[in-house]
Design a protein around this motif. Sequence first.
Motif, short mmCIF file in Angstrom:
data_model
loop_
_atom_site.label_atom_id
_atom_site.label_comp_id
_atom_site.label_asym_id
_atom_site.label_seq_id
_atom_site.Cartn_x
_atom_site.Cartn_y
_atom_site.Cartn_z
N ASN A 73 44.04 45.80 28.13
CA ASN A 73 44.08 46.36 27.30
C ASN A 73 42.11 46.08 26.87
N LEU A 74 42.47 44.75 26.99
CA LEU A 74 41.01 43.27 27.15
C LEU A 74 39.79 43.55 27.82
N GLY A 75 40.35 44.86 29.03
CA GLY A 75 39.26 44.98 29.94
C GLY A 75 38.91 43.80 30.89
N ASP A 76 39.84 42.95 31.51
CA ASP A 76 39.48 42.43 32.22
C ASP A 76 40.95 43.10 33.38
N LEU A 77 40.19 41.85 34.39
CA LEU A 77 40.22 42.64 35.82
C LEU A 77 41.48 41.19 36.35
N HIS A 78 43.01 41.57 36.73
CA HIS A 78 43.38 40.68 37.67
C HIS A 78 44.09 40.91 38.42
N LEU A 79 43.38 39.89 39.89
CA LEU A 79 44.17 40.07 41.22
C LEU A 79 45.04 39.43 41.66
N PHE A 80 46.31 39.94 42.23
CA PHE A 80 46.61 38.81 42.57
C PHE A 80 47.39 39.31 43.99
N ASN A 81 48.33 38.34 44.72
CA ASN A 81 48.07 38.38 46.22
C ASN A 81 49.40 38.99 46.10
N VAL A 82 50.19 39.95 46.89
CA VAL A 82 51.57 40.53 47.77
C VAL A 82 52.17 40.03 48.62
N PRO A 83 53.14 39.84 48.62
CA PRO A 83 54.63 40.06 47.38
C PRO A 83 54.54 39.27 46.50
N ALA A 84 53.71 37.69 46.79
CA ALA A 84 54.36 36.54 46.34
C ALA A 84 53.41 36.77 44.61
N LEU A 85 52.87 37.46 44.10
CA LEU A 85 52.00 37.73 42.85
C LEU A 85 51.27 36.02 42.70
N ILE B 258 34.97 45.49 31.87
CA ILE B 258 35.15 46.20 30.31
C ILE B 258 35.07 45.79 28.76
N ARG B 259 34.33 45.85 27.59
CA ARG B 259 34.98 45.33 26.81
C ARG B 259 35.81 45.97 26.34
N LYS B 260 36.62 44.89 25.55
CA LYS B 260 37.94 45.39 24.81
C LYS B 260 38.12 46.44 23.99
N GLU B 261 36.60 47.01 22.88
CA GLU B 261 36.43 47.73 22.07
C GLU B 261 37.09 48.88 22.77
N ASP B 262 35.79 49.20 24.39
CA ASP B 262 35.58 50.27 24.82
C ASP B 262 37.11 51.20 24.90
N ILE B 263 37.80 51.44 24.12
CA ILE B 263 39.41 52.22 25.15
C ILE B 263 39.45 53.45 25.55
N SER B 264 37.83 54.21 25.52
CA SER B 264 37.58 55.19 26.60
C SER B 264 37.67 55.04 27.78
N GLY B 265 36.78 53.65 28.30
CA GLY B 265 35.89 53.16 29.33
C GLY B 265 37.50 52.72 30.39
#
Length: 1001
Positions: A867-879, A888-895
């Motif tokens: 909901n802060l507009g940032d993207l996190h990538l994790f490997n699987v299954p170790a996470l 995305i801007r955190k104020e951009d709820i629609s985006g």
Amino acid sequence: MMKFRFRRQGNDPQREKIKQELFAFNKTVEHGFPHQPCALAFDPQLQLMAIGTKSGAIKIYGSPGVEFTGLHRDAAAVAQIHFLQGQVSLLGHFLDIHVCVCYNVCDVVSSASRVTVLLLLSSCDLLCVGTEGGGIHFLDLPRLSLRDNQSLLLDQVMQSIPEDYRCGKSLGPVESLQEHPKQPGKILIGYSRGLVVLWDLSTRNAEHMFLGKQQLESLVWERSGSSFVSSHSDGGYSVWAVASGNTYTHQPVSSSIPYGPFPCKAINKILWRTIQSGCPVVLYSGGMPRASYGDRHCVTIQQDKQHVTLDFTSRVIDFFTVHTTDPEHDYDDPKALVVLLEEELVVIDLLTTGWPSVPPPYLAPLHSSAITTSCHLDNVPAKLWDRLAAAGNNQGAQPGVRHAHGSWPICGGKNLAPPPRQQELLLTGHEDGTVRFWNVSAVAMTPLYKLSTANVFHTDCDPNDDPLDPTNDPEALQEEEWPPFRKVGCFDPYSDDPRLGIQKISLCKYSCRLVVAGTAGQVIVLGLSDEWSDHTVDVSTVDLLQDREGFTWKGHDRLEPRASPAPFPPGFQPLVLVQALPPASVTSVMLHAEWNLVAFGTSHGFGLFDYHRRTAVLARCTLHPNDSLAMEGPLSRVKSLKKSLRQSFRRIRKSRVSGKKRPIPTPTSKIQEANAALADQEEVAPVQRRIEPRSADDSLSGVVRCLCFADTYLRDGTHHGPTLWAGTNSGSVYAYALEVPGVGTGRGRPGGEGSGCVEAVLGKEIQLMHRAPVVSVCVLDGRGKPLPEPYQASLDLATAPDMTNPHSVLIASEEQLKVFSLPKVGAKTKFKLTAHEGCRVRRVAMVTVCSTAQEDYSETSLVCLTNLGDLHLFNVPALRPQVRYDCIRKEDISGIASCVFTRNGQGFYLISPSEYQRFSLSAKVITEPLCTVELERPLETHIRSLLHTNTSGNTHSSLLETHTLLAVPGGDYNRTWPRCSNHWCNMITFFGSSQDSSSRI
């Protein structure tokens, strides 16, 4: 072992290198129609069109794939755009200098009045600036320096007009400036009161004056220069002859009020184009009778006895014609009319009889009805693609739809991007019950096919049952003969029934089965057909409450299905309608075409339906006893308002407490001491945060957020089989073992026959400790890879899953990611994403990213959007965390709410109601514009000198050589002018304040 579990990992240089070869974040291209357009320009030589918006953005379009995008550093609306034909410039220098000097000119030479109109002479060395006070100032280009003592002030003009015309009144603002088409250096000056002056720049004298009496709106020259046309506020236009030897002209040659004699609206703009037949083509906006059609947005086309009034659903911003500009030609011979509206772009073919519209290859209005959901499909099979394209072409041939089959008239530049590696589809669901299929394989986002679900139901505004339908009323048709309206465009912001809105979409690209679910609990299963069909849709109901006592649905009623056969055009046609009861909005849907099963969830529970046998398999209620809000529906929430407010304040209070540092324990409360001691015992990794527990009776806890089908181990570790997983808002996950007769023996194949009925047995029920809403459930095979899609393994389109080693399930909630072993459902690993500042997971997807260095190397990663507009990538299954990007801007709820990921590491999200921003997380797979525009002459010497004397003091000598083309390498635009490194077409752009930039058309 626990002390090594969260040990901080050191930086591995080899792994960091692999990350750089795999991951890279780029915002690549913006799809759709520009939001709030307010300016339009066209370069007939380069065949490029520019659109300016109220946010300061300028977008240039040519042939499909030729696109340029930028945004000025100040959020000032673009008032006017003018191309400097045949020249190029540096975006970060020349264009920005022009903008800055335009601001200075407004402040210095017209401090008492604003700029109303600009005229760029054909020589591109002089800019004429008309003002609200009636003065005209002249600026040398490219320096935009004011010509001293050469400004034409209103007093000079007043002294040249007859005494009886003055009447002590001001001439008003400068409304129009037009250069003589045959005699450069002579310009027409039109004042608001009606006076038109032919001014000679070389002699600085008024050569001719036309003493009009009607309030002037616009001027346009006839191609030969022997006459011009003026449009007026009374809804009429006049033709004036330019005769040599006369100083004053009191009356025009001819005048016409097309829609008079009734009071009419002003004709805001008029174009006069000559053709070889001798009869001119007249195009103008406005002029409608005020009493009857004053609210219509129209552009009229007249040629001899042919007369069409184009009726649009949004305001006309501006328009132009694509015609011959070669001075050696005697006629304009217009080919197309391009109309920029507030919500769409419409192009009319003027060479084809009937003047049909041309389907746009880009700039289609995504928001023709408001977008409610979206779904992406990659690597679409050619067979499905061709059938969809054929169905879309048939829609354009339907009666009442006028489409031209000619080429797109805006054809500047050349698309250098290689052919797409695969065909990609973006499906958008809309408020009016339609699903639109878009080709997003390349930069240009092209409409492919449109599906409507409204004809499955009887709606409140059913056109077939409307007795006032004008097509069935001869008298109504006779009344509508004048003006000769024609509805044009596809923007329609109104919905016949809000219950038709599409909430979820699921498509199997191998079996051509589609499931769409709507606002009133309707779940429609559709199949693809190439022929027209008239049939009745089978209807089944699934009661999710199962006659539970004490609950009453207070929301909207279900949609009434048609009892009689209905016609369905080629394309996706409904096979069965599943109606959930109560008819609440569908919150999740999942299709497994190989098993002929569809699962759906609402705020009350979830159901499983066998559309092969038309039977309900499962209905599970997920309501909490205190969850009364889910029973009322979106239309009746008055009684729960007090409870909702109380719960909202409770959450705010909790978040504030959790965000503060824990105070030193005091003996005031033994309960607080005990809670603090328990909290300290929990071991937390340095990069993670504690999770905030949630109340079990939170409102809407029964909402089903996600569904998943999987062939895995649930009952024991030796027998695998079909399963269904469902996650809810209260942190509950239900896993059902399914008995699907005939799987692998023909039942799953399209048209295959099987025996027996599908059965579902509850196998596991998982309750997350902190009751966070479950966002996603994904089953991993023995290698830790996601299971393939239906039909992929059986058709040898993907590697078969590993069924020899134990499987696991990845459950993503709003607060943490957790992997459980199967079939015992034991916790293996987890990652807590919750932060004190309120971080919550909003979107989760499995993506496969390919390496730029090794052709055959790829990794499957889990991507999370918060909901802060940032993207996190994790490997699987170790996470293990890999990379993090701000998206995305955190104020951009629609985006954030509209974001959808692709399987190859790309994504889309709405940056406005009509535009998708495309981005890429993969270093290899990037969809970006790559194009050239060839110029007829090299970069001018005076422009190069301007760059040497740049006000910012920066020069780029390597870019000051002769330029013959315009190239865009793509990449992250950053949506600001100065940071773009692309070459642009040279243009003058005037930025006005928000209150001064509204279009007059």
